[in-house]
Design a protein around this motif. Structure first.
Motif, short mmCIF file in Angstrom:
data_model
loop_
_atom_site.label_atom_id
_atom_site.label_comp_id
_atom_site.label_asym_id
_atom_site.label_seq_id
_atom_site.Cartn_x
_atom_site.Cartn_y
_atom_site.Cartn_z
N LYS A 29 -5.68 5.63 0.72
CA LYS A 29 -5.64 5.60 2.19
C LYS A 29 -6.93 5.00 2.75
O LYS A 29 -6.91 4.23 3.69
N PHE B 40 0.83 -1.20 0.00
CA PHE B 40 0.00 0.00 0.00
C PHE B 40 0.87 1.26 0.00
O PHE B 40 0.62 2.19 -0.76
N THR B 41 1.86 1.27 0.86
CA THR B 41 2.74 2.43 0.89
C THR B 41 3.34 2.66 -0.49
O THR B 41 3.34 3.76 -1.02
N GLU C 133 -7.00 1.34 2.10
CA GLU C 133 -6.04 0.71 2.99
C GLU C 133 -6.64 0.55 4.39
O GLU C 133 -6.53 -0.50 5.01
N LYS C 134 -7.27 1.62 4.84
CA LYS C 134 -7.81 1.61 6.19
C LYS C 134 -8.86 0.52 6.34
O LYS C 134 -8.90 -0.19 7.34
N PHE D 296 -4.33 9.72 -3.67
CA PHE D 296 -3.66 9.43 -2.42
C PHE D 296 -4.68 9.12 -1.32
O PHE D 296 -4.60 8.10 -0.65
N GLU D 297 -5.67 10.00 -1.20
CA GLU D 297 -6.65 9.84 -0.13
C GLU D 297 -7.51 8.60 -0.35
O GLU D 297 -7.84 7.88 0.59
N THR E 38 0.79 3.95 -2.92
CA THR E 38 0.45 5.36 -2.68
C THR E 38 1.54 6.26 -3.26
O THR E 38 1.25 7.21 -3.99
#
Ligand SMILES: Nc1ncnc2c1ncn2[C@@H]1O[C@H](COP(=O)(O)OP(=O)(O)OP(=O)(O)O)[C@@H](O)[C@H]1O
Ligand SMILES: Nc1ncnc2c1ncn2[C@@H]1O[C@H](COP(=O)(O)OP(=O)(O)OP(=O)(O)O)[C@@H](O)[C@H]1O
Ligand SMILES: [Mg+2]
Ligand SMILES: [Mg+2]
Lengths: 264, 257, 348, 264, 257
Positions: D249, D188-189, D252-253, D245-246, D192
C-alpha cells in the motif's frame, strides 16, 4: 465488433475455447508420453489418458458421488451460515465508526490467517467433527462476504441516502429501503467469492473429515500415491467451484433485473 | 408557505484545518407560492443553501423560518429534487415515485394509484414498470420531479434539475414545470446556471456570488407565463441579468482560473 | 451407559429415542489407513466385530460406531482432546504425545489399553532409496535423508546411522511420508526412512529399494490403542468389548491371512500385493509385554531429547486390566506374568 | 464528521481499536480459565497467557526468525515471478478476443483448484523441493494478478484509447502510453490480493518444506499437539500477511501520486 | 484545409439485430479556416459525424474528403477535443499536453517547451505540474484544448467542449477560443447543444435532426467577432435559429418523451 453477438461469432468463440482445451490436454499427453524431464519433470505426471481411464472407473462408483455430496453439503452449510452473519456484521460495521473500530480491528486480525491453520482450533472448540469442518468452510465464505458488505455500505450512493432523508425516512427505513437493496450486488459478489474460497478450503477442512468428502478423497488418494485419483479430485473440486460460481451468477441475474444492462 | 432565510452562514472544515465559507450571512425572503430562481457560478453555495432550507444541513449560524417556524430537520412539507436525480436503481419508475408514500406507510394500492397519477402528469405513464437505467436523462429527471410532487409539498426545492439536458428537452421540461406549478401552486426555489432558464421560470431571479457565497442582486421578472423567449421584454430582462453577471464574472475571474 | 464427558453430547453418550425406545450409543474410533500397524482396526470395522460384542452384552441398546480415518496421528489426538473420539489407534510416538496430553490437559485424561500391530525388532520400518540407486549405508555420508521427525522411523534411522557411525555425517530433514515417497520415486532425495505400508508399496510399485530393514536396529515398532480415560472408567464394558473385538481381529488375521489381506485392501485401498506383505510382516498382538513398555520408554526418552515431549508417567498411562478382562471373557489365555517379562511368545 | 481528521478524534479511534483487542483477549482468557465447554468447547484452547508466555520464549529463539525469513523469501520469489507473467498474460488476454478464448479458458479451468491440492503435482514436476514450494506460493499470487490485469485492461477508459488513436498512436504506443499506465492500479490491487493469498497458502506449501518456514513451523507444532506454538504460528502468518499488505500500500501510494485523492 | 462530407451514412448494429441509423446521407462542405457549429438534439449523430471526420470511425457508405483526399484513418492534420476531456490521469498537465508530441517522438525538452507555450496560451502555466484530478472542470477543458492545439492541426474538431460548464466559465472560454482561432486560423467544427454558443462562435450554424440523423438547416452568422450577445443583430439571428428549432423540437417530440 459490430457482430459480436451474432450466432456465427459465438460459435467461433466456443470452438476456440474447445481448441484451447484440446491443445492443453494434448500437450500434457505429449509431455508425459515423451517423458520430458527438463526443465520440469512432466514425465512424472500421470498422462491424461491414464487419468481419463481412471476417471471412467471412478465415475461408476457410488462413493464418488457421496464424496461430492458430502462436500457440497458442508460448503452449503458453511457459506449459508456465513451469509447472514457476515451481512449483519458488515452492515453494523459499515454504518458506524464505533462498531467499525471495535469489530473490524478484530476481524482484520483474524482475516489473514490461513484456513488450514484453523484446523487445530476448530477441532478443539467444536463438539463434532462435522462442526469443525463446516467451521472452516464457514471461514472461507465469511470474510469475503464481510469485506464486500462493508465496501457496499460505503459505496451506497450518498445522494440516495440524502434523498431518502429528505423524504423523512427513519433510521430503520433507511436500512430497509436504501442500504439493504443497495448492497445486494455486493453481497452477491462477496458470496460468489466466498463460496469459491470455501471450495478452495475444502481439502484443508476435509483432511480431518475421516470419512467422506471430495477433499478427503483427494488427500487420501495422495497418501495412497494414487496420482490419477488425486488429479481427478483436483478436477472435481475445480469443477464444483465453477458450478457453484455459475449457479450464483444465474440467481443473481434473475434477482437483480434492474442491473441487467448496467453490468453488461 | 413563506420562507425566511435569516443571516445564514455555513462553513465547512476541510483537511488540514482549512475552512471554506460556503455561505456568508445570506438573508432572503420567499413569499408563499412564489417562484424564485437562484443563479450563480459554480461553488457560490446554491446547493448548500437549498440543503439548509430542506433541513438536510445545519447552518453554522443564522436560521431558516418557514411560516414563522424555525426549521431543524426535513419535513413532509418540503420536497427536494436533486441535480443527479437520485433515483433508486432497484426500484421501477412507479416504485420510485411511490417511495415517499411508502415511507409514510400509505397502503400500497393507494400509493401506487397516486404515483401513477403523478406519472401521467409528467407524461410517463407508459414507463411505470421500467427501471431507471432504461430511461433517458430527461425521463429520469421527470421521474425525480414526480417523486417530489406526489408528496404534494407546500415547498418545492429544485437543484439544477435540467442541468444535464440538451436545449430542446430542457425547454420542454421548463414548459411542463410552469403548468404543474400553475396547478399545485407550491412555493418554489429553483437553482440554475442558465440565465434564460431563470428568466423563463422565475418570479424573481436571485444572483449569487462566490468566495464567500452571498446574494449579489435580485431581479424581478414581471412577465406573464408561459413566457416567450424571443419576446422584446424577455430580451430586455436578459440584457439586465447579463449586465449583473458581467460584474459577477469579473469579480470571480480569478476563481474561474 | 452414561457418557464420560458431559460436554460431548453427540458422541459417546446415550440418547433416548422415543421411536424404538432403544438407547442409542455413539462411539467414535480413529485409525490411520496410511499406517499398516493400525490395520487391526480395519478388520473390526469391516466385520463389525465391535458392534457384535457390544450387542452381545447390551441387546437393548443401539450402537453407532463412527470410524474416523486420519492421514496421521495428531488429528486423532486433537479429536480425542475435543471429546469427539473415544478410542484411537496410532503409532508409538503419537501415543506418547497423547499420553502426555492426558496427563497435562485439564479436560482430557487418557489411557493406553492394548497394542495392535507390532514390528519385530523394527522389521516393519525401513530406509528407502530410489530404484536402482545401488547405494550402501556407507554412501549416505554427507547426504540428505528425510523422515518424519519425531517418529519411530526417525528413531530407527538414528539408531541405524549410529550403528554405521554416520550420526553426525548426514543431514536429516522432515518430510511427510507422501512427500518422501514422491521424492524417492523421482530420485530427488537420497533416502527416506518410514514404516509400513510404504516400504512394501514402493517395492510393489517398483519405484524404490529397501536400503536397510529396520530389524537391523532391533528396536521394535509398536502401534496401539489409546482411549479417553474418563469414558473408559464410566463405560468399562464398552472398552472391554472393543478389546475383545481387537483380539478377535488379530486371531482372524492369523487364521485367515488371505481373507485378511483382501479386507485390508478393501478398506485401505492399498494394492493387494502390499496388504499381503503386511499380513506376513506385522505381528498383530494386543498383549502388553514388559519389553514393549521398555520400548515405549526408549521412545519417550528419544522424544524428550528432541524436545518434543516434556514428561509422561508410563505406569499411570498404561493399564492392562481391561485387556486382561477381555481375554478372560473370551476364554483365551493372556500370557502369564512370567511370560510377559520375557520375549514375545509365538502366536497360535 | 467535520472533525473526522482532528487529532483528538484520531486518538479516540486508536483507543477504541486497542479496547477492542483487549476485550477480545480478555474474553478469550475468561472463556479458557472458566473452562467454558458449551456451546463451544473454548476450555480446550490454550489461554492467551499461556500463548503469551510461550511467545516470549519463542521470540528469543533464533530459529523463529529463520522460519519467518524462509517463508518471506519463498513468497517473495513466488509472487515476484508471478507478477510479470500474470501482467503479460493479462495484457494479451485483455487485448484480444482470440487469446482470451485460447488462454483464459485454460486459466479459468485451473483457477478454482485449491493450492493445497497442487502439492502432489508440484512435487512431481519440480526437480527441487524449494521449487515445488515456490510454485505453490506462485500460484497463490498468479491468479489474482491475472484476473485484475484482465479487468484493468477492460476498464481502461475507452475515451483515452480513442484520444490516443486520434493522435495517431501505433499499437505499441497505445500499449506503452495508455494500457500500461492505465492498469497499474489494477496490478497493485492484484498484487496485494495475490501476496495475501500467497501467505494464506504458505502452510500448504511448506507442509513439504522439511526444515524451515513459518508454515512448516505451524504445521509441525500441530503434529506435536503444541497448541500454543500453533497459535503463535497462526498469529505470525497473519501478521506477515498484514505487513506485506501495508508495505505494498505504501509503495502504491508513493508511486501513484496521481491517484492520491481520487481514491481517498 | 477544406472538408467535404459526401453522402455519409452510418448505421450501428445493436443487440438482437436492431439497427440504428446514426447518420443518413449527410453532406456538408466546410471551407478552409471556416468555423462551423453543429447544433442538434441528443442522438442526432453529431459525435458520430465528428468521429468519422477525425478518421476514428468508418462511414457505412459515402466518404469524407479533405482538400480533395478521401480519408481513412486519423492524421496529424486533424485534432479532436472530446466532450469528456479524455485527459490521462497519470500524466501531469504539461505531460498531457505533450502527449501527441511524445507520440511523434519529438525530443522531450523541445516537446515540453512547446507544451508550456500552449499552456500559457490557455492561461494554465501555473498548473503545469499538477495532475488533472486537481483541476476544475474548466481548467481540464482548457488542457484538452491545449493538447489539441499544440499539434498545430489544420483542422480542429471540438465535441461539446464546454458542455458541462456553468454559464460564466463557458463565456470566458468561448472568448478565449475566438482569440486562439484568430491567431492560428484552423478549420473548426464545433459541436454544441447551446444556441447562444453556436451563434456566438460560428461562421455558420448547421442544425441537425435525429431519427435518422441528418442536416436540417444551415444559418449564416455574418457578424464581426468577438460578438456581443446583447446586440440587436445577435438577437435577430437567435430568433431565427429558435424558429428553426421549434420545428425540430416538434418533429422530435416523440423522441424526447
Ligand atoms: N460537504 C462539504 N464539505 C466541504 N465543503 C463543501 C461541502 N459541500 C459544499 N462545500 C463547499 O462549499 C462551497 C459551496 O458549495 P455548493 O455545492 O453549495 O456550491 P454550488 O453553488 O451548488 O455549486 P455548483 O453550481 O457547482 O453546484 C464550495 O466551495 C464547496 O467546495
Ligand atoms: N458505438 C455505437 N454503437 C451503437 N450505437 C451507437 C454508437 N455510437 C453512437 N450510437 C448511436 O448513434 C446515434 C447517434 O449518436 P451520437 O453520439 O453521434 O449522438 P450525438 O448527436 O453526439 O448526441 P449527444 O448530443 O447526446 O452527444 C445514437 O442513437 C446512438 O445511440
Ligand atoms: Mg450545486
Ligand atoms: Mg455527442
Amino acid at each position: 465488433m459490430s457482430d459480436s453477438s451474432s450466432f456465427r461469432y459465438r460459435i467461433t468463440r466456443v470452438i476456440r475455447k474447445i481448441i484451447a482445451i484440446i491443445v492443453f490436454v494434448v500437450t500434457w499427453q505429449i509431455l508425459v508420453s515423451n517423458n520430458v524431464m527438463s526443465p520440469l519433470m512432466f514425465g512424472n505426471l500421470p498422462s491424461p489418458v491414464e487419468v481419463g481411464e481412471t476417471f471412467i472407473v471412478v465415475l461408476q462408483k457410488q462413493v464418488y458421488y457421496y464424496h461430492i455430496l458430502a462436500s457440497f453439503g458442508r460448503i452449503l452449510a458453511g457459506s449459508l451460515a456465513a451469509l447472514p452473519l457476515a451481512v449483519f456484521l458488515g452492515l453494523i460495521i459499515g454504518l458506524s465508526r464505533v462498531t467499525e473500530d471495535l469489530l473490524l480491528s478484530i476481524f482484520d486480525m483474524l482475516r489473514p490467517i490461513p484456513q488450514i491453520s484453523w484446523i487445530p482450533v476448530a477441532i478443539l472448540i467444536f463438539p463434532s467433527v462435522e462442526g469443525s469442518i463446516i467451521f472452516i468452510t464457514f471461514l472461507g465464505a465469511f470474510f469475503p462476504i464481510l469485506v464486500n458488505t462493508i465496501a457496499g455500505v460505503a459505496n451506497v450512493n450518498p445522494s440516495l441516502i440524502i434523498a431518502a432523508k429528505s423524504m423523512n425516512a427513519t433510521k430503520l427505513q433507511l436500512l430497509r429501503y436504501v442500504y439493504l437493496p443497495g448492497i445486494i450486488p455486493n453481497i452477491f459478489t462477496g458470496f460468489t467469492i466466498g463460496i469459491g474460497v470455501s471450495w478452495m478450503s475444502v481439502i484443508a477442512a476435509e483432511m480431518i473429515s475421516g470419512k467422506y468428502g471430495i477433499g478427503y478423497y483427494t488427500w487420501t488418494s495422495y497418501t495412497l500415491m494414487a496420482y490419477s485419483e488425486t488429479i481427478i479430485g483436483m478436477i472435481t473440486i475445480g469443477a464444483m467451484g465453477t458450478v457453484c460460481f455459475e449457479l450464483i451468477k444465474i440467481i443473481e441475474k434473475s434477482l437483480l433485473k434492474w442491473r441487467e444492462e448496467i453490468g453488461g | 408557505m413563506a420562507i425566511l432565510v435569516h443571516d445564514v452562514r455555513k462553513s465547512f472544515h476541510l483537511q488540514k484545518d482549512r475552512e471554506i465559507i460556503a455561505l456568508n450571512d445570506v438573508s432572503l425572503g420567499v413569499e408563499d407560492q412564489e417562484f424564485v430562481c437562484l443563479l450563480g457560478p459554480s461553488g457560490c453555495g446554491k446547493s448548500t443553501l437549498l440543503k439548509i432550507i430542506a433541513g438536510l444541513e445545519q447552518a453554522s449560524s443564522g436560521w431558516v423560518e418557514i411560516d414563522g417556524q424555525k426549521i431543524t430537520a426535513p419535513s413532509s412539507d418540503r420536497a427536494i429534487v436533486f441535480q443527479d436525480y437520485a433515483l433508486f436503481p432497484w426500484r421501477t419508475v412507479v416504485e420510485n415515485v411511490q417511495f415517499g408514500l411508502d415511507l409514510r406507510k400509505v397502503p400500497a394500492k393507494e400509493a401506487r394509484k397516486k404515483a401513477l397519477e403523478y406519472l401521467s402528469l409528467v407524461n410517463l405513464c407508459n414507463f411505470a414498470n421500467v427501471y431507471p437505467h432504461q430511461l433517458s436523462g430527461g425521463m429520469k429527471q421527470r421521474v425525480a420531479i414526480a417523486r417530489a410532487l406526489v408528496l404534494e409539498p407546500k415547498i418545492l426545492l429544485l437543484d439544477e434539475p435540467f442541468g444535464a439536458l440538451d436545449a430542446f428537452t430542457r425547454m420542454q421540461l421548463q414548459f411542463e414545470l410552469t403548468s404543474i406549478c400553475k396547478k399545485n401552486s407550491p412555493t418554489v426555489i429553483f437553482v440554475t446556471h442558465d440565465i434564460d432558464e431563470a428568466i423563463y421560470l422565475g418570479d424573481r431571479v436571485v444572483i449569487m456570488t462566490p468566495n464567500p457565497g452571498k446574494v449579489n442582486a435580485i431581479v424581478n421578472v414581471q412577465l406573464p407565463k408561459p413566457r416567450n423567449r424571443t419576446d422584446y421584454d424577455f430580451n430586455k430582462i436578459r440584457d439586465r441579468v447579463f449586465r449583473e453577471f458581467s460584474l459577477v464574472t469579473e469579480t470571480s475571474l480569478e476563481y474561474v482560473i | 451407559g452414561c457418557s464420560g464427558k458431559n460436554q460431548s453430547s453427540t458422541t459417546g453418550s446415550a440418547v433416548e429415542t422415543p421411536k424404538s425406545q432403544k438407547e442409542i450409543v455413539k462411539i467414535g474410533i480413529g485409525y490411520q489407513a496410511p499406517t499398516a500397524q493400525t490395520w487391526g482396526a480395519l478388520i473390526i470395522k469391516n466385520k463389525k466385530l465391535y458392534e457384535k460384542y457390544l450387542q452381545e452384552k447390551y441387546p437393548d441398546k443401539v450402537f453407532e460406531i463412527e470410524w474416523f480415518n486420519s492421514p496421521s496421528g495428531p488429528p486423532l489426538t486433537n479429536n480425542m482432546i475435543a471429546g469427539k473420539l473415544q478410542l484411537a489407534l496410532m503409532g508409538d510416538m503419537p501415543i506418547l504425545i497423547n499420553g502426555e496430553q492426558g496427563q497435562t490437559s485439564r479436560n482430557y485424561k487418557s489411557v493406553f489399553l492394548a497394542f495392535d500391530g507390532k514390528g519385530v525388532g523394527g522389521k516393519n520400518q525401513a530406509i528407502l532409496t530410489p530404484k536402482g540407486s545401488n547405494i550402501k549405508m556407507e554412501d549416505l555420508k554427507g547426504k540428505t535423508i528425510s523422515t518424519i521427525l519425531g517418529s519411530s522411523a526417525h528413531r530407527m534411522l538414528l539408531v541405524a546411522l549410529d550403528k554405521y557411525g554416520l550420526t553426525n555425517e548426514v543431514t536429516i530433514v522432515n518430510q511427510d511420508v507422501t512427500v518422501g515417497m514422491s521424492n524417492i520415486e523421482q530420485n530427488k532425495i537420497f533416502a527416506h526412512a518410514t514404516w509400513e505400508p510404504y516400504p512394501s508399496l514402493i517395492q510393489t510399485k517398483g519405484i524404490g529399494d529397501v536400503l536397510l530393514d529396520g530389524s537391523e536396529t532391533n528396536v521394535d515398532y509398536l502401534d496401539g490403542v489409546v482411549a479417553d480415560r474418563i469414558w473408559v472408567e464410566n463405560n468399562q464394558e464398552y472398552a472391554v468389548a472393543f478389546l475383545k473385538a481387537l483380539i478377535e481381529s488379530h486371531k482372524f488375521i492369523r487364521e485367515n491371512p488371505e481373507e485378511a489381506a483382501r479386507i485390508f485392501q478393501e478398506e485401505s485401498q492399498y494394492p493387494l500385493d502390499v496388504t499381503k506383505k503386511i499380513v506376513q510382516n506385522v505381528r498383530f498382538d494386543a498383549a502388553i509385554y514388559s519389553k514393549d513398555i521398555t520400548t515405549l520408554a526408549g521412545s519417550r526418552d528419544f522424544l524428550k531429547k528432541l524436545e518434543k515431549l516434556k514428561s509422561i508417567d508410563l505406569n499411570k498411562f498404561v493399564d492392562d486390566q481391561y485387556l486382561k478382562a477381555a481375554f478372560k471373557e473370551l476364554g483365551y489365555k493372556y500370557p502369564t506374568d512370567a511370560e510377559l517379562k520375557g520375549d514375545w511368545i509365538p502366536l497360535k
